[in-house]
Scaffold this motif. Structure first.
Motif, short mmCIF file in Angstrom:
data_model
loop_
_atom_site.label_atom_id
_atom_site.label_comp_id
_atom_site.label_asym_id
_atom_site.label_seq_id
_atom_site.Cartn_x
_atom_site.Cartn_y
_atom_site.Cartn_z
N ILE A 134 0.84 -1.20 0.00
CA ILE A 134 0.00 0.00 0.00
C ILE A 134 0.88 1.25 0.00
N ALA A 135 1.91 1.24 0.87
CA ALA A 135 2.75 2.44 1.03
C ALA A 135 3.52 2.76 -0.26
N VAL A 136 4.10 1.76 -0.92
CA VAL A 136 4.88 2.07 -2.13
C VAL A 136 3.99 2.58 -3.27
N HIS A 137 2.70 2.27 -3.20
CA HIS A 137 1.80 2.79 -4.22
C HIS A 137 1.10 4.07 -3.79
N GLY A 138 1.62 4.68 -2.74
CA GLY A 138 1.13 5.99 -2.32
C GLY A 138 -0.12 5.97 -1.46
N GLY A 139 -0.52 4.77 -1.00
CA GLY A 139 -1.72 4.67 -0.16
C GLY A 139 -1.45 5.07 1.28
N ASN A 140 -2.53 5.30 2.02
CA ASN A 140 -2.42 5.73 3.41
C ASN A 140 -2.44 4.51 4.34
N VAL A 141 -1.36 4.28 5.11
CA VAL A 141 -1.30 3.11 5.99
C VAL A 141 -1.59 3.46 7.45
N ALA A 142 -2.21 4.62 7.66
CA ALA A 142 -2.46 5.10 9.03
C ALA A 142 -3.25 4.09 9.88
N GLY A 143 -4.17 3.37 9.29
CA GLY A 143 -4.95 2.41 10.10
C GLY A 143 -4.28 1.07 10.27
N PHE A 144 -3.08 0.91 9.73
CA PHE A 144 -2.42 -0.41 9.72
C PHE A 144 -1.19 -0.51 10.61
N VAL A 145 -0.56 0.63 10.88
CA VAL A 145 0.68 0.60 11.67
C VAL A 145 0.56 1.57 12.85
N PRO A 146 1.37 1.39 13.90
CA PRO A 146 1.31 2.32 15.03
C PRO A 146 1.63 3.74 14.57
N ALA A 147 0.92 4.71 15.14
CA ALA A 147 1.07 6.11 14.72
C ALA A 147 2.53 6.59 14.83
N GLU A 148 3.26 6.04 15.81
CA GLU A 148 4.64 6.48 16.06
C GLU A 148 5.58 6.21 14.89
N ILE A 149 5.22 5.29 13.99
CA ILE A 149 6.17 4.93 12.93
C ILE A 149 5.67 5.31 11.53
N LEU A 150 4.54 5.99 11.49
CA LEU A 150 3.91 6.34 10.21
C LEU A 150 4.84 7.19 9.33
N ASP A 151 5.48 8.19 9.95
CA ASP A 151 6.36 9.07 9.18
C ASP A 151 7.55 8.31 8.60
N ASP A 152 8.08 7.36 9.37
CA ASP A 152 9.24 6.59 8.89
C ASP A 152 8.89 5.83 7.61
N ILE A 153 7.68 5.26 7.58
CA ILE A 153 7.27 4.49 6.41
C ILE A 153 7.06 5.43 5.22
N MET A 154 6.43 6.56 5.48
CA MET A 154 6.19 7.50 4.39
C MET A 154 7.49 8.03 3.82
N LEU A 155 8.45 8.36 4.71
CA LEU A 155 9.75 8.87 4.23
C LEU A 155 10.48 7.80 3.44
N ARG A 156 10.46 6.59 3.93
CA ARG A 156 11.19 5.51 3.26
C ARG A 156 10.61 5.20 1.88
N THR A 157 9.30 5.18 1.79
CA THR A 157 8.70 4.84 0.50
C THR A 157 8.85 6.01 -0.49
N ARG A 158 8.87 7.22 0.03
CA ARG A 158 9.06 8.37 -0.85
C ARG A 158 10.48 8.35 -1.42
N LYS A 159 11.47 8.05 -0.51
CA LYS A 159 12.88 8.04 -0.92
C LYS A 159 13.11 6.95 -1.98
N ASP A 160 12.50 5.75 -1.71
CA ASP A 160 12.73 4.62 -2.63
C ASP A 160 11.95 4.79 -3.93
N GLY A 161 10.81 5.46 -3.83
CA GLY A 161 9.98 5.60 -5.02
C GLY A 161 10.51 6.74 -5.84
#
Ligand code: ADP
Length: 161
Positions: A134-161
């Motif tokens: 979901i994250a690599v395709h730009g979807g919102n994973v807010a309901g799937f992972v703890p709020a504390e790590i949401l930014d890390d996933i978004m930053l990582r997928t943005r950098k890799d994408g």
């Protein structure tokens, strides 16, 4: 002191993992969450990063420890004085493989039992792979992972994408 080990890739930790961690830590005196670093696939987060994301997520659970390991789980469990391995079960499809692993681990270390905790219904579909897809395709994973790590996933997928 009854110690249990919860092994997994945790790449990254999801709300499904966190649910199992909370419930297992209520049953055992100490829970060791063990991040496996002998993966075949290239992970999204390396072992240290996965441990850091887990630490941030579980900061209010005093009897939970985050470690990493490679090699045989049965040996690692013996080293850590653990009496049980924790596994989360989602669907029937998880069962066959986990049943095999549980029997193999018991053969390797007869004092070690595998304890299966059923997923909570709302996390039945949830895995780290689903989150990454979901994250690599730009979807919102807010309901799937703890709020504390949401930014890390978004930053990582943005950098890799
Ligand atoms: P993944 O999350 O990609 O399935 P992991 O290796 O990180 O893979 O999973 C570690 C453990 O957590 C396994 O025992 C797995 O069955 C369990 N688990 C993962 N997601 C859930 C969930 N949503 N509910 C219950 N258990 C889960």
């Amino acid at each position: 002191m009854r110690i249990a080990i919860y092994p997994g890739s945790f790449d990254p930790v999801t709300l499904g993992h966190l649910d199992i961690i909370k419930r297992a830590s209520a049953v055992f005196d100490k829970l060791i969450v063990a991040v496996m670093h002998n993966q075949n696939k290239v992970p999204m987060f390396d072992t240290e990063e996965r441990m850091e994301l887990l630490r941030r997520t579980i900061n209010n659970l005093p009897n939970v420890e985050i470690t990493s390991f490679g090699g045989l789980l049965a040996d690692y469990a013996r080293q850590q004085d653990a009496c049980a391995i924790i596994k989360g079960l989602r669907a029937v499809s998880d069962f066959e493989y986990e049943f095999q692993m549980a029997l193999a681990n018991r053969k390797l270390n007869p004092e070690l039992d595998t304890v299966f905790l059923m997923t909570s219904a709302e996390y039945m579909y949830l895995s780290s792979s689903v989150v990454k897809d979901i994250a690599v395709h730009g979807g919102n994973v807010a309901g799937f992972v703890p709020a504390e790590i949401l930014d890390d996933i978004m930053l990582r997928t943005r950098k890799d994408g």
